[in-house]
Scaffold this motif. Structure first.
Motif, PDB file in Angstrom:
ATOM      1  N   LEU A  33      43.068  43.090  43.115  1.00  0.00           N
ATOM      2  CA  LEU A  33      44.260  42.567  42.445  1.00  0.00           C
ATOM      3  C   LEU A  33      44.528  43.241  41.096  1.00  0.00           C
ATOM      4  O   LEU A  33      45.460  42.849  40.387  1.00  0.00           O
ATOM      5  N   SER A  34      43.698  44.251  40.758  1.00  0.00           N
ATOM      6  CA  SER A  34      43.847  44.984  39.481  1.00  0.00           C
ATOM      7  C   SER A  34      43.761  44.031  38.285  1.00  0.00           C
ATOM      8  O   SER A  34      44.567  44.084  37.353  1.00  0.00           O
ATOM      9  N   LEU A  35      42.764  43.142  38.328  1.00  0.00           N
ATOM     10  CA  LEU A  35      42.503  42.204  37.241  1.00  0.00           C
ATOM     11  C   LEU A  35      41.043  42.329  36.821  1.00  0.00           C
ATOM     12  O   LEU A  35      40.261  43.042  37.442  1.00  0.00           O
ATOM     13  N   THR A  36      40.668  41.615  35.772  1.00  0.00           N
ATOM     14  CA  THR A  36      39.265  41.550  35.381  1.00  0.00           C
ATOM     15  C   THR A  36      38.600  40.370  36.080  1.00  0.00           C
ATOM     16  O   THR A  36      39.274  39.443  36.545  1.00  0.00           O
ATOM     17  N   GLN A  37      37.251  40.396  36.113  1.00  0.00           N
ATOM     18  CA  GLN A  37      36.540  39.278  36.722  1.00  0.00           C
ATOM     19  C   GLN A  37      36.822  37.980  35.973  1.00  0.00           C
ATOM     20  O   GLN A  37      36.964  36.917  36.593  1.00  0.00           O
ATOM     21  N   SER A  38      36.904  38.065  34.660  1.00  0.00           N
ATOM     22  CA  SER A  38      37.167  36.849  33.882  1.00  0.00           C
ATOM     23  C   SER A  38      38.553  36.293  34.195  1.00  0.00           C
ATOM     24  O   SER A  38      38.745  35.068  34.208  1.00  0.00           O
ATOM     25  N   ALA A  39      39.523  37.175  34.471  1.00  0.00           N
ATOM     26  CA  ALA A  39      40.857  36.700  34.818  1.00  0.00           C
ATOM     27  C   ALA A  39      40.834  35.968  36.158  1.00  0.00           C
ATOM     28  O   ALA A  39      41.503  34.932  36.332  1.00  0.00           O
ATOM     29  N   ILE A  40      40.061  36.482  37.115  1.00  0.00           N
ATOM     30  CA  ILE A  40      39.919  35.798  38.405  1.00  0.00           C
ATOM     31  C   ILE A  40      39.283  34.430  38.197  1.00  0.00           C
ATOM     32  O   ILE A  40      39.750  33.415  38.752  1.00  0.00           O
ATOM     33  N   SER A  41      38.221  34.381  37.399  1.00  0.00           N
ATOM     34  CA  SER A  41      37.542  33.109  37.141  1.00  0.00           C
ATOM     35  C   SER A  41      38.472  32.112  36.470  1.00  0.00           C
ATOM     36  O   SER A  41      38.456  30.915  36.794  1.00  0.00           O
ATOM     37  N   ARG A  42      39.301  32.592  35.547  1.00  0.00           N
ATOM     38  CA  ARG A  42      40.241  31.689  34.878  1.00  0.00           C
ATOM     39  C   ARG A  42      41.254  31.128  35.868  1.00  0.00           C
ATOM     40  O   ARG A  42      41.595  29.938  35.821  1.00  0.00           O
TER      41      ARG A  42
END
Length: 299
Positions: A33-42
């Protein structure tokens, strides 16, 4: 109103949840999804707080959805797929409607395609998109408004419009046919060609001749087009729709393997799902198809 807004997660949260379920980790979902892991967790945490339900079981090896969340994500995945298809449909024809039609390759090429210019002339506001499918499918998971179906009325959950009866003929290369055949008995020992979507076609044809034939073997094909070419080149006897081989019989590239009465193994239908609002393009296409059928006696 569709539902209270507090029960509708954001598209970003749904995409994150679907990707984690499919890929098994936040890092893999983040990469896709071209995001960071922290963004997914959020995104997952926001959804859990919004719904008041735990969605993720965390293990040492991977993230796993709870049983309830796995059931939820299946529905969400279908909804996301439908939304993506609707967006593509809108982009393809922003000024009018479009019809996504599943077709059978031989029928689509030889019967439907030559007539579509008339539909386009009568309904310039409709864009018809054609895709090939050889087997029935689930309208809930495929992006089609309608489909061409062959056989009987055995597709559950759909409406039917009969288009035409299909008659089949046993044909072969002229050199393969016996000089004189007083009965179809010779076909019992001839090399027979088979279509994998109609595995019992020859047995049914023999039964229509009053003959019992079992355990018939031979080359297997997935489409009529390749089977016709194999027949022309002398690889065996094929059971083919009369509308497909009329020109080859007339030109002498094929010959009747038995000059008996024609046999029908089924009909062609237009089918579309029950319980859904019928779009204007579908209604226009169905009405046009009705006129096409009415103009052809005996169909």
């Amino acid at each position: 109103m569709i539902a209270p807004r507090r029960f509708l997660p954001s598209i970003a949260s749904l995409l994150a949840l679907e990707a984690v379920d499919r890929l098994g980790s936040a890092s893999a979902a983040a990469e896709e999804l071209s995001l960071t892991q922290s963004a997914i967790s959020r995104q997952l945490k926001v959804m859990e707080e919004q719904l008041g339900v735990a969605l993720i079981q965390r293990t040492q090896m991977r993230l796993q959805l709870t049983p309830a969340a796995r059931e939820y994500v299946e529905t969400a995945r279908t909804a996301l797929h439908q939304l993506a298809q609707a967006s593509l449909k809108l982009k393809a024809n922003p000024t009018g409607g479009s019809l996504h039609l599943s077709i059978l390759p031989a029928f689509g090429m030889h019967w439907l395609a030559p007539r579509l210019q008339d539909f386009a002339r009568r309904h310039p506001e409709v864009t018809v998109n054609l895709s090939t499918r050889l087997q029935p499918f689930d309208f809930a998971t495929e992006p089609f408004d309608a489909a061409i179906h062959f056989g009987q009325q055995d597709w559950t959950g759909v409406n039917y419009l009969r288009i035409m009866r299909e008659d089949v003929l046993p044909v072969c290369a002229p050199d393969l046919a016996p000089k004189q055949a007083n009965s179809p008995d010779w076909l019992l020992t001839a090399p027979l060609l088979h279509l994998d979507t109609r595995p019992d076609a020859w047995e049914r044809w023999f039964a229509a001749q009053g003959m019992i034939a079992t355990g018939l073997r031979g080359m297997l094909f997935d489409q009529f087009s390749t089977m016709i070419q194999a027949t022309i080149h002398g690889l065996g006897v094929a059971l083919l729709p009369s509308y497909l081989v009329a020109q080859d019989l007339q030109s002498g590239r094929l010959a009747p393997a038995w000059d008996g009465p024609s046999v029908s193994l089924g009909d062609y239908y237009l089918v579309w799902p029950k319980g859904q609002t019928e779009s204007a393009p579908l209604m226009s296409f169905r009405d046009w198809l009705l006129r096409q059928v009415a103009d052809q006696p005996g169909m």
